[in-house]
Design a protein around this motif. Structure first.
Motif, PDB file in Angstrom:
ATOM      1  N   SER A 112       1.248  -8.836  -8.376  1.00  0.00           N
ATOM      2  CA  SER A 112       0.419  -7.633  -8.574  1.00  0.00           C
ATOM      3  C   SER A 112       0.205  -7.264 -10.045  1.00  0.00           C
ATOM      4  CB  SER A 112       1.020  -6.427  -7.834  1.00  0.00           C
ATOM      5  OG  SER A 112       0.981  -6.645  -6.436  1.00  0.00           O
ATOM      6  N   ASP A 154       1.580 -12.889  -0.367  1.00  0.00           N
ATOM      7  CA  ASP A 154       2.570 -12.709   0.697  1.00  0.00           C
ATOM      8  C   ASP A 154       3.720 -13.688   0.491  1.00  0.00           C
ATOM      9  OD1 ASP A 154       3.980 -12.204   2.971  1.00  0.00           O
ATOM     10  OD2 ASP A 154       2.339 -12.616   4.368  1.00  0.00           O
ATOM     11  N   ARG A 156       6.616 -13.512   2.235  1.00  0.00           N
ATOM     12  CA  ARG A 156       7.477 -13.576   3.418  1.00  0.00           C
ATOM     13  C   ARG A 156       7.653 -15.027   3.883  1.00  0.00           C
ATOM     14  NH1 ARG A 156       4.702 -10.124   7.784  1.00  0.00           N
ATOM     15  NH2 ARG A 156       2.916 -11.256   6.912  1.00  0.00           N
ATOM     16  N   PRO A 220      -3.637  -4.525   0.847  1.00  0.00           N
ATOM     17  CA  PRO A 220      -3.337  -4.290   2.264  1.00  0.00           C
ATOM     18  C   PRO A 220      -1.945  -4.798   2.633  1.00  0.00           C
ATOM     19  CG  PRO A 220      -5.505  -5.303   1.984  1.00  0.00           C
ATOM     20  CD  PRO A 220      -4.810  -5.386   0.661  1.00  0.00           C
ATOM     21  N   GLU A 221      -1.303  -4.113   3.561  1.00  0.00           N
ATOM     22  CA  GLU A 221       0.008  -4.555   4.023  1.00  0.00           C
ATOM     23  C   GLU A 221      -0.143  -5.829   4.854  1.00  0.00           C
ATOM     24  OE1 GLU A 221       2.271  -1.624   6.008  1.00  0.00           O
ATOM     25  OE2 GLU A 221       2.013  -0.099   4.446  1.00  0.00           O
ATOM     26  N   TYR A 222       0.875  -6.670   4.736  1.00  0.00           N
ATOM     27  CA  TYR A 222       0.861  -7.918   5.497  1.00  0.00           C
ATOM     28  C   TYR A 222       1.486  -7.625   6.869  1.00  0.00           C
ATOM     29  CZ  TYR A 222       0.108  -9.790   0.815  1.00  0.00           C
ATOM     30  OH  TYR A 222      -0.385 -10.036  -0.441  1.00  0.00           O
ATOM     31  N   VAL A 223       0.637  -7.420   7.842  1.00  0.00           N
ATOM     32  CA  VAL A 223       1.107  -7.035   9.173  1.00  0.00           C
ATOM     33  C   VAL A 223       1.152  -8.216  10.134  1.00  0.00           C
ATOM     34  CG1 VAL A 223       0.325  -4.662   8.949  1.00  0.00           C
ATOM     35  CG2 VAL A 223      -1.256  -6.372   9.828  1.00  0.00           C
TER      36      VAL A 223
END
Length: 261
Positions: A112, A154, A156, A220-223
């Protein structure tokens, strides 16, 4: 009569008075001859600067007049960033700075943080070897090395690249010990991911040509489900050493030899 005549002639000048006047008149000339003028100082400084530039040009084989020293305030882009303050760009806005528009600088983001890499347009611009990073946050790719598959921020599941391939089912180890080991390996792997990201951030932040310009916002959130490791990264995972094989090897080594007949 005597008084008026004296006033017309002026005060009587004695020899001592004349000597004093002569001394006063001559004093400024002696002082001026010993004082270095401001113009002389400027000439000296300009001469030293010119000589330094020539020496730098000679020692750097014509590459620089300042011994390769490039202060940030002489860089128009850095000066503009300092004057206007840090940029705050959304992912959609960052995508506009991918090098396809010659009138815009080239930006990329890692973790970021946005960096200006315009100086490396042959590398990050269209047709460059790292053009996939321009105009986006592709932090995951810096960890996995999968430039095309992992152009995302992301992280994760990225830690799996440092976790050994699944356990040997025949390994002589209890389920509790196996679970504790897995947890520790997961924690250590996540630390390695963060360390790798920090290393790349410092690379761009301390680069001679690239520099930080702002932050990525409104990400945006990584959903969705965490992405799996790309194939090259999966193949590159470390292999767990077979502890049973090592134990058998030690046992054979320590076993008594064949008795001498």
């Amino acid at each position: 009569m005597g008084d008026s005549e004296t006033r017309r002639r002026g005060p009587k000048v004695t020899s001592s008075t004349a000597k004093l006047a002569g001394h006063v008149d001559e004093q400024p000339e002696d002082t001026d001859s010993r004082v270095i003028s401001l113009l002389d100082v400027l000439r000296l400084l300009l001469t030293l600067v010119f000589a330094s530039c020539l020496l730098s040009y000679y020692l750097t084989s014509g590459a620089s007049f300042t011994f390769n020293y490039n202060p940030w305030f002489l860089n128009a882009s850095k000066l503009s960033t300092w004057w206007s303050g840090p940029l705050l760009l959304t992912p959609a806005q960052l995508a506009l700075y991918n090098g396809t528009d010659p009138s815009k600088p080239i930006y990329l983001a890692i973790n970021s943080t946005i960096f200006d890499v315009t100086a490396g347009k042959h590398t990050y611009g269209p047709g460059g070897s790292y053009e996939v990073f321009a105009g986006r946050d592709a932090t995951r790719a810096y960890v996995t090395g999968c430039f095309l598959e992992d152009r995302t921020g992301d992280l994760r599941g990225a830690e799996w690249i440092y976790i050994p391939v699944e356990d040997d089912p025949d390994e002589d180890i209890s389920s509790g010990t196996r679970k504790l080991r897995a947890e520790k390996e997961r924690r250590d792997a996540k630390k390695k991911v963060l360390a790798e990201v920090a290393k790349w951030e410092e690379f761009y932040r301390n680069h001679k040509k690239y520099f930080e310009v702002g932050k990525l916002v409104d990400v945006p959130e990584y959903v969705a489900e965490a992405p799996k490791l790309c194939e090259p990264a999966e193949k590159g995972r470390p292999k767990r050493k077979n502890m049973n094989a090592k134990k058998d090897k030690r046992d054979k080594k320590d076993a008594p030899g064949k008795p001498v007949q």
